[in-house]
Write a protein that holds these residues in place. Structure first.
Motif, PDB file in Angstrom:
ATOM      1  N   GLN A 368       0.834  -1.193   0.000  1.00 28.77           N
ATOM      2  CA  GLN A 368       0.000   0.000   0.000  1.00 28.77           C
ATOM      3  C   GLN A 368       0.871   1.247   0.000  1.00 28.77           C
ATOM      4  N   GLY A 369       1.956   1.174   0.779  1.00 27.55           N
ATOM      5  CA  GLY A 369       2.880   2.305   0.775  1.00 27.55           C
ATOM      6  C   GLY A 369       3.537   2.447  -0.579  1.00 27.55           C
ATOM      7  N   LEU A 370       3.799   1.301  -1.152  1.00 25.28           N
ATOM      8  CA  LEU A 370       4.547   1.280  -2.389  1.00 25.28           C
ATOM      9  C   LEU A 370       3.819   1.947  -3.542  1.00 25.28           C
ATOM     10  N   SER A 371       2.490   1.803  -3.546  1.00 22.16           N
ATOM     11  CA  SER A 371       1.774   2.321  -4.701  1.00 22.16           C
ATOM     12  C   SER A 371       1.796   3.843  -4.716  1.00 22.16           C
ATOM     13  N   HIS A 372       2.318   4.450  -3.642  1.00 21.74           N
ATOM     14  CA  HIS A 372       2.421   5.908  -3.664  1.00 21.74           C
ATOM     15  C   HIS A 372       3.769   6.391  -4.165  1.00 21.74           C
ATOM     16  N   LEU A 373       4.622   5.435  -4.522  1.00 26.55           N
ATOM     17  CA  LEU A 373       5.937   5.838  -5.043  1.00 26.55           C
ATOM     18  C   LEU A 373       5.787   6.514  -6.397  1.00 26.55           C
ATOM     19  N   SER A 374       6.701   7.411  -6.674  1.00 26.96           N
ATOM     20  CA  SER A 374       6.716   8.016  -8.005  1.00 26.96           C
ATOM     21  C   SER A 374       7.333   7.021  -8.974  1.00 26.96           C
ATOM     22  N   PHE A 376      10.044   7.308 -10.531  1.00 28.64           N
ATOM     23  CA  PHE A 376      11.454   7.204 -10.158  1.00 28.64           C
ATOM     24  C   PHE A 376      11.625   6.232  -8.986  1.00 28.64           C
ATOM     25  N   GLY A 377      10.790   6.411  -7.977  1.00 24.41           N
ATOM     26  CA  GLY A 377      10.859   5.520  -6.815  1.00 24.41           C
ATOM     27  C   GLY A 377      10.596   4.088  -7.224  1.00 24.41           C
ATOM     28  N   MET A 378       9.689   3.919  -8.167  1.00 25.26           N
ATOM     29  CA  MET A 378       9.357   2.587  -8.635  1.00 25.26           C
ATOM     30  C   MET A 378      10.564   1.928  -9.286  1.00 25.26           C
ATOM     31  N   GLU A 379      11.288   2.712 -10.072  1.00 29.29           N
ATOM     32  CA  GLU A 379      12.486   2.154 -10.719  1.00 29.29           C
ATOM     33  C   GLU A 379      13.485   1.697  -9.661  1.00 29.29           C
ATOM     34  N   VAL A 380      13.654   2.527  -8.644  1.00 34.21           N
ATOM     35  CA  VAL A 380      14.580   2.159  -7.567  1.00 34.21           C
ATOM     36  C   VAL A 380      14.090   0.894  -6.868  1.00 34.21           C
ATOM     37  N   TYR A 381      12.777   0.845  -6.646  1.00 32.99           N
ATOM     38  CA  TYR A 381      12.198  -0.331  -6.001  1.00 32.99           C
ATOM     39  C   TYR A 381      12.439  -1.583  -6.826  1.00 32.99           C
ATOM     40  N   LYS A 382      12.279  -1.430  -8.140  1.00 27.68           N
ATOM     41  CA  LYS A 382      12.495  -2.584  -9.014  1.00 27.68           C
ATOM     42  C   LYS A 382      13.918  -3.110  -8.859  1.00 27.68           C
ATOM     43  N   ILE A 383      14.871  -2.194  -8.822  1.00 25.24           N
ATOM     44  CA  ILE A 383      16.264  -2.626  -8.707  1.00 25.24           C
ATOM     45  C   ILE A 383      16.525  -3.271  -7.353  1.00 25.24           C
ATOM     46  N   LEU A 384      16.094  -2.595  -6.313  1.00 25.69           N
ATOM     47  CA  LEU A 384      16.492  -3.024  -4.972  1.00 25.69           C
ATOM     48  C   LEU A 384      15.726  -4.243  -4.493  1.00 25.69           C
ATOM     49  N   VAL A 385      14.416  -4.242  -4.723  1.00 17.36           N
ATOM     50  CA  VAL A 385      13.614  -5.309  -4.139  1.00 17.36           C
ATOM     51  C   VAL A 385      13.290  -6.395  -5.145  1.00 17.36           C
ATOM     52  N   MET A 386      12.763  -6.003  -6.294  1.00 16.34           N
ATOM     53  CA  MET A 386      12.332  -7.027  -7.231  1.00 16.34           C
ATOM     54  C   MET A 386      13.497  -7.827  -7.779  1.00 16.34           C
ATOM     55  N   HIS A 387      14.624  -7.179  -7.921  1.00 13.59           N
ATOM     56  CA  HIS A 387      15.774  -7.922  -8.454  1.00 13.59           C
ATOM     57  C   HIS A 387      16.840  -8.149  -7.410  1.00 13.59           C
ATOM     58  N   LYS A 388      16.443  -8.065  -6.150  1.00 11.91           N
ATOM     59  CA  LYS A 388      17.318  -8.434  -5.040  1.00 11.91           C
ATOM     60  C   LYS A 388      18.605  -7.607  -4.984  1.00 11.91           C
TER      61      LYS A 388
ATOM     62  N   ILE B  98       1.163   2.650 -14.346  1.00 12.72           N
ATOM     63  CA  ILE B  98       0.832   3.018 -15.721  1.00 12.72           C
ATOM     64  C   ILE B  98       0.234   4.421 -15.756  1.00 12.72           C
ATOM     65  N   GLY B  99      -0.629   4.708 -14.761  1.00 12.56           N
ATOM     66  CA  GLY B  99      -1.245   6.030 -14.700  1.00 12.56           C
ATOM     67  C   GLY B  99      -0.202   7.125 -14.648  1.00 12.56           C
ATOM     68  N   LYS B 100       0.836   6.889 -13.855  1.00 16.57           N
ATOM     69  CA  LYS B 100       1.889   7.904 -13.760  1.00 16.57           C
ATOM     70  C   LYS B 100       2.623   8.038 -15.079  1.00 16.57           C
ATOM     71  N   LEU B 101       2.803   6.907 -15.751  1.00 11.42           N
ATOM     72  CA  LEU B 101       3.455   6.990 -17.067  1.00 11.42           C
ATOM     73  C   LEU B 101       2.559   7.731 -18.056  1.00 11.42           C
ATOM     74  N   LYS B 102       1.251   7.723 -17.775  1.00 12.30           N
ATOM     75  CA  LYS B 102       0.351   8.466 -18.652  1.00 12.30           C
ATOM     76  C   LYS B 102       0.198   9.902 -18.198  1.00 12.30           C
TER      77      LYS B 102
END
Ligand SMILES: Nc1ncnc2c1ncn2[C@@H]1O[C@H](COP(=O)(O)OP(=O)(O)OP(=O)(O)O)[C@@H](O)[C@H]1O
Ligand SMILES: [Mg+2]
Lengths: 734, 288
Positions: A368-374, A376-388, B98-102
């Motif tokens: 729930q916290g995560l979905s508020h990431l921008s 940019f934050g999402m990209e960082v999350y992908k690197i750090l968490v999703m790809h260990k 996706i929304g943010k990308l849009k």
């Protein structure tokens, strides 16, 4: 079929090759370092060696060989002596039995001769621990590849075939045995091969293994090559047992997260037992009959040890073999049972369900916290968490921190004098120092006169021997001052010269810290740039591990099309990804070079950041006049820029080659030449990114122009990569 | 709004996947029908500029979409054929991303997401990770994603693949509902998906546009081209061998073998009424 599938699995295959190559390279690098350090020491000459109580290898061997029969005898007779002492007379005590057993075991060695020879190849491989951990990693990869088919839905197909279940389980045991055999054979072939090439000694392979001091307590009557064979076989058996064990544990729970956690907990516990228990502890059996020892057998094969089991001595090696057998049998039985009984799509067990439920709850809160990431934050999350990535970072930082040298330096003699002078007079040349030196020189002269007087007085018999000795002691206590003054004068001379030649008013300062940072003379002369290069290489490897997924993952999981159809999915997302790379590089830079600075600051603090950099005599030819602090900043900026350009190269590799191929390409282009350069292949420096990254080296060795060219070449290379990636991402593919 | 396609073609190496397409679209729902490999996905990828075209132009209101770039993509909603996801994300996170990308933000984004999730019946499970969703649920998340940002051009590649009948109908209704003032493309080989909602149907075969017409017009065009042969189970196999594209129908009165073609065999009862798009599909696309 199972065999074929594993072998055809390109990821597994590539990883294995990578592991093998890394291990061999790490081994060779370690040995080369050891040899060159030895050479540096031996250059002081025989006298210096003797003075320091050091011996050449040959001498040491001779001495040892001569003393060996005596050593054996001592063990046997000492036993007898000890049994004579009253407390050992109790016949049913552990000590008594242990001594009897030891005696009996060593008896077989009586009459054995230690020969003089060269056994360094064997010694160096046996004490190369990294190989064990690499083997373990290989085992884990192999086991993981079993679970791949679950994900791909192949399991259901397999499961439905008649006899598929038991056959599958057996085939997998076979795969583990075969895979480990091949891996170990190749690994030790590489290691022993390079060891004999480096050290020689292949002609002494027929000597008894006890001829090497490392193996003096080995009670097996074997010669070197027999021992070598035994060694490989033991490691193979241990690796097989361990991979079976890992397989069993991973099968245990359906949720891989849980089972991996379980495995980690078990191994961590065993590791604590193995390293934490002392040899005297009652639980010493746990120390040697230990699962962790299956990963790292260590000295179990050549050190003689018994432990106390209900006051009976048990040989550690025997216990170890038992443990190995039991592990193998149990793991096979349990794993086979689980594999043949479990259905592919069953529901999870009750306890698992509960733990999994808890994890899910935690997960939900995080998400729930995560979905508020921008974005940019999402990209960082992908690197750090999703790809260990966070795991890589932890391991990397641990490696860096464990290498920091934080012993405090004691200043003696000249060093102490200089330290005082530096703390008092560091700074621009304002004449105070010169005045001080003149004063001290006068003092020195005074002392010298007095000493000479004493000498002549002694010669004429005016003073006693005792008084003479006193005088000489007083005088020699001033030799430190003399040394200090000499060194200060040299520096003052340099300052004058640079003022005359280039008109730079240099400062008087302590250059030791700067030397460690910017020259090949670190703590001692001729140390070389090894440490800087190691750090650089580590940084590059971490960079590759972190960034290799940034572009390629969106492609492999099919998100690319979606993103590229969104208004901000092209240029904007591209720039975001580039910014993420920048942030990553900045972080890597800060950690790597921050720790470097921290270490230097602990050992020899750098001071006088405002001084012109030419105040340091090794920077004499640097054409631009700037403060040492600015130069420091410039070097760090170059580090960052080069790393950033390296990141662009990683992107280019992973955009043009998919998945694991991209990582392989990045390793080949970026790490391989760098590693070769570190191993001494000089021609690689022209294509190695380490060259511009370890900027100070090229500056010192090839001059300013070369260093700038190297950095500019790197910039151009990076920019080209950047443009290629941009083209690929922002425009449509063909 | 007018989307013009001029001479659009695509070659994969030597293979011509799309042959010089010339067509114009205005607001409405366009069903693109074609068998596997007809070039539907290729056409959609060209429309979204995910694929480099070999030749031709695509213009929105007279302006080439390549030069419009972001401006064009801001009007685009795309639902790809294969399911590309971040498995660890929940539906909510995925839509937000996706929304943010849009370019959507804050309350506007949240409002749209909630509305769409409710529409596709996923609001209850919006926080579960994607990996735990069924195939049809993922498909619906993808649909919601495409509709984020109220796009004016919606491109859907087989939106109903893997959905149960109820959800199929639901999606059809959603599409019908949102289609006002929009250009909607639906590529499919399931006729019923577009049967009642498409304003025009494009028949695509081997990269060529065979026909583009309203469903009613298409059905009218196959009048007299379909026939039924009453048969027994035993005869069925022979008939199937003879007419490869025939279709078996079970009715109360018994088994019928339905065939389409220009020259129907004499034993077939020619059908004049109750023709469907199914017959159109068979007639134009399955006949060799
Ligand atoms: N990347 C590619 N490289 C080469 N050929 C391709 C590529 N993508 C598609 N094709 C070919 O182009 C043709 C059209 O493919 P396309 O995916 O557009 O078909 P489709 O109508 O979407 O089919 P389906 O109903 O199965 O989705 C096919 O024959 C396919 O083999
Ligand atoms: Mg398709």
């Amino acid at each position: 079929m199972e065999y074929k599938r594993i072998i055809k699995n390109r990821k597994v295959f590539l990883l294995c090759v990578l592991l093998l190559v890394t291990t061999a390279a790490a081994y060779i690098y370690k040995q080369i370092n050891a040899v060159s350090a030895e050479q540096a020491v031996s250059e002081y000459g025989e006298d210096a060696l003797q003075e320091n109580g050091l011996m050449s290898y040959r001498e040491f061997q001779e001495q040892y060989a001569a003393s060996y029969p005596g050593y054996l005898e001592k063990i046997l007779t000492q036993n007898d002596d000890l049994t004579g002492i009253s407390i050992f007379q109790k016949k049913d005590s552990f000590s008594f039995r242990n001594l009897e057993k030891t005696k009996a075991d060593y008896k077989s060695l009586v009459g054995l001769k230690a020969e003089v020879g060269n056994f360094r190849a064997l010694e160096s491989v046996v004490s190369f621990e990294t190989a064990d951990y690499i083997t373990f990693i290989f085992g884990v990869i192999l086991v993981w590849s079993f679970f791949d088919d679950e994900k791909k839905g192949l399991w259901c197909v397999n499961y439905a075939t008649p006899g598929g279940r038991m056959k599958l389980a057996m085939a997998r045991c076979g795969v583990l045995l075969l895979g480990n055999s091949i891996f170990q054979t190749v690994l030790f072939f590489l290691l022993f091969g390079s060891a004999f090439l480096l050290y020689g000694g292949i002609e002494d392979i027929g000597c008894s293994v006890q001829s090497s001091p490392l193996f003096r307590d080995c009670i097996l009557q074997v010669n070197v090559w027999e021992y070598l064979l035994l060694f490989v076989m033991l490691h193979l058996a241990a690796a097989f047992a361990m991979s079976l064990f890992v397989w069993m544990v991973l099968l245990f729970c359906r949720s891989h997260m849980l089972s991996t956690g379980l495995l980690l907990i078990v191994l961590a516990g065993e590791c604590v037992f193995s390293n934490g228990l002392s040899d005297q502890s009652i639980l010493v059996g746990l120390k040697y009959g230990n699962l962790f020892r299956l990963i790292h057998p260590g000295d179990i094969l050549y050190n003689y040890r018994n432990f106390n089991l209900f006051s009976y001595p048990i040989n550690c090696f025997r216990a170890y073999l038992c443990l190995m057998l039991v592990t193998i049998m149990l793991s096979i039985v349990i794993s086979a049972w689980i594999t043949s009984v479990r259905r592919p799509i069953a529901t999870v067990g009750k306890i698992e369900l509960r733990i999994a439920g808890l994890l899910k709850k935690i997960n939900r809160v995080c998400h729930q916290g995560l979905s508020h990431l921008s974005v940019f934050g999402m990209e960082v999350y992908k690197i750090l968490v999703m790809h260990k990535g966070i795991l890589f970072l932890i391991v990397w930082i641990y490696l860096l921190v464990s290498q920091i040298d934080t012993r405090s330096i004691y200043y003696l003699g000249t060093g102490a004098v200089l330290k005082e002078i530096y703390s008092e007079y560091s700074g621009p040349d304002d004449g105070r120092l010169r005045a001080y030196i003149v004063r001290q020189e006068a003092v020195l002269q005074q002392e010298q006169l007095q000493y000479e007087k004493a000498v002549s007085a002694y010669e004429t018999g005016e003073i006693s021997r005792e008084e003479m000795e006193n005088a000489s002691m007083v005088y020699s206590s001033f030799s430190a001052l003399e040394g200090g003054i000499e060194s200060v004068n040299m520096q003052l001379g340099y300052m004058e010269r640079i003022k005359e030649e280039r008109g730079i008013s240099a400062w008087f300062l302590s250059d030791k810290g700067y030397r460690i940072l910017w020259t090949g003379d670190g703590l001692y002369q001729g140390q070389g740039y090894g440490k800087q290069e190691q750090r650089g290489l580590l940084a590059i490897i971490v960079l590759i591990l972190l960034l290799s997924t940034v572009f390629s993952y969106d492609r492999t999981c099919g998100m690319e099309k979606l993103m590229r159809a969104a208004p901000y999915g092209r240029e904007k997302l591209f720039y975001i990804k580039i910014r993420v790379a920048g942030l990553t590089c900045l972080f890597i830079c800060l950690v790597t070079y921050g720790l470097e600075l921290y270490e230097v600051q602990k050992l020899y603090p750098v001071s006088c950041l405002k001084a012109p950099v030419q105040s340091l005599d090794f920077m004499e030819h640097f054409p631009i006049v700037m403060a040492a602090g600015s130069f420091l900043l410039m070097v760090e900026m170059i580090h960052f820029l080069v790393l950033f350009m390296t990141a662009m190269a990683v992107f280019a590799c992973t955009v043009y080659f998919r998945g694991i191929k991209g990582v392989a390409a990045a390793l080949i282009i970026l790490v391989f030449p760098a590693a070769l350069q570190m191993l001494g292949f000089d021609w690689c420096q022209y294509i190695s990114v380490l060259q511009p990254l370890v900027y100070v080296r090229i500056l010192q060795e090839h001059g300013f122009v070369c260093s700038i060219i190297s950095v500019i070449a790197m910039m151009v290379f990076g920019m080209i990569c950047y443009l290629l990636v941009k083209k690929r991402w922002c425009q449509n593919e063909s | 709004m007018k989307l013009e396609i001029k001479g659009l073609s695509k070659k994969y190496g030597d293979f011509q996947a799309l042959k010089a397409l010339n067509v114009e679209f205005t607001e409405g729902i366009y069903g693109i029908l074609g068998p596997n490999g007809a070039g539907k996905s290729t056409f959609m990828n060209l429309l979204t500029d995910n694929l480099k075209r070999t030749a031709g132009e695509i213009c929105l209101d007279g302006k080439e979409i390549l030069s419009l770039g972001k401006e064009y993509r801001a009007k685009l909603g795309y639902m790809p054929q294969q399911q590309g996801f971040y498995e660890q994300f929940s539906a909510m996170e995925f839509l937000r991303y996706i929304g943010k990308l849009k370019g959507l933000k804050g309350r506007k984004l949240n409002g749209q997401i909630e509305e769409l999730l409710t529409k596709v019946n996923l609001y209850e499970i919006r926080h579960s990770p994607m990996s735990s969703l069924s195939g049809g649920m993922r498909q619906r998340v993808l649909l919601a994603q495409a509709l984020l940002g109220k796009p004016e051009i919606v491109i859907m590649d087989e939106p109903t693949a893997g959905l149960d009948p109820k959800e199929r109908i639901n999606i059809r209704n959603i599409v019908a509902e949102i289609s006002k003032d929009k250009i909607v493309f639906i590529a499919t080989h399931v006729v019923s998906d577009i049967e009642c909602i498409a304003s025009k149907v494009l028949l695509l075969k081997k990269g060529e546009l065979i026909r583009m017409e309203s469903p009613a017009g298409l059905i009218a065009s196959v009048r007299g081209k379909a026939g039924e042969i009453p048969c027994t189970k035993e005869e069925l196999q022979k008939l199937q061998e003879k007419y490869v594209t025939g279709n078996t129908i079970q009715r109360q009165e018994g088994l019928f073998f339905r065939i389409v073609g220009d020259d129907l065999p004499p034993e077939a009862n020619v059908i004049w009424n109750n023709l469907t798009l199914e017959d159109v599909y068979m007639y134009y696309l399955e006949q060799s």
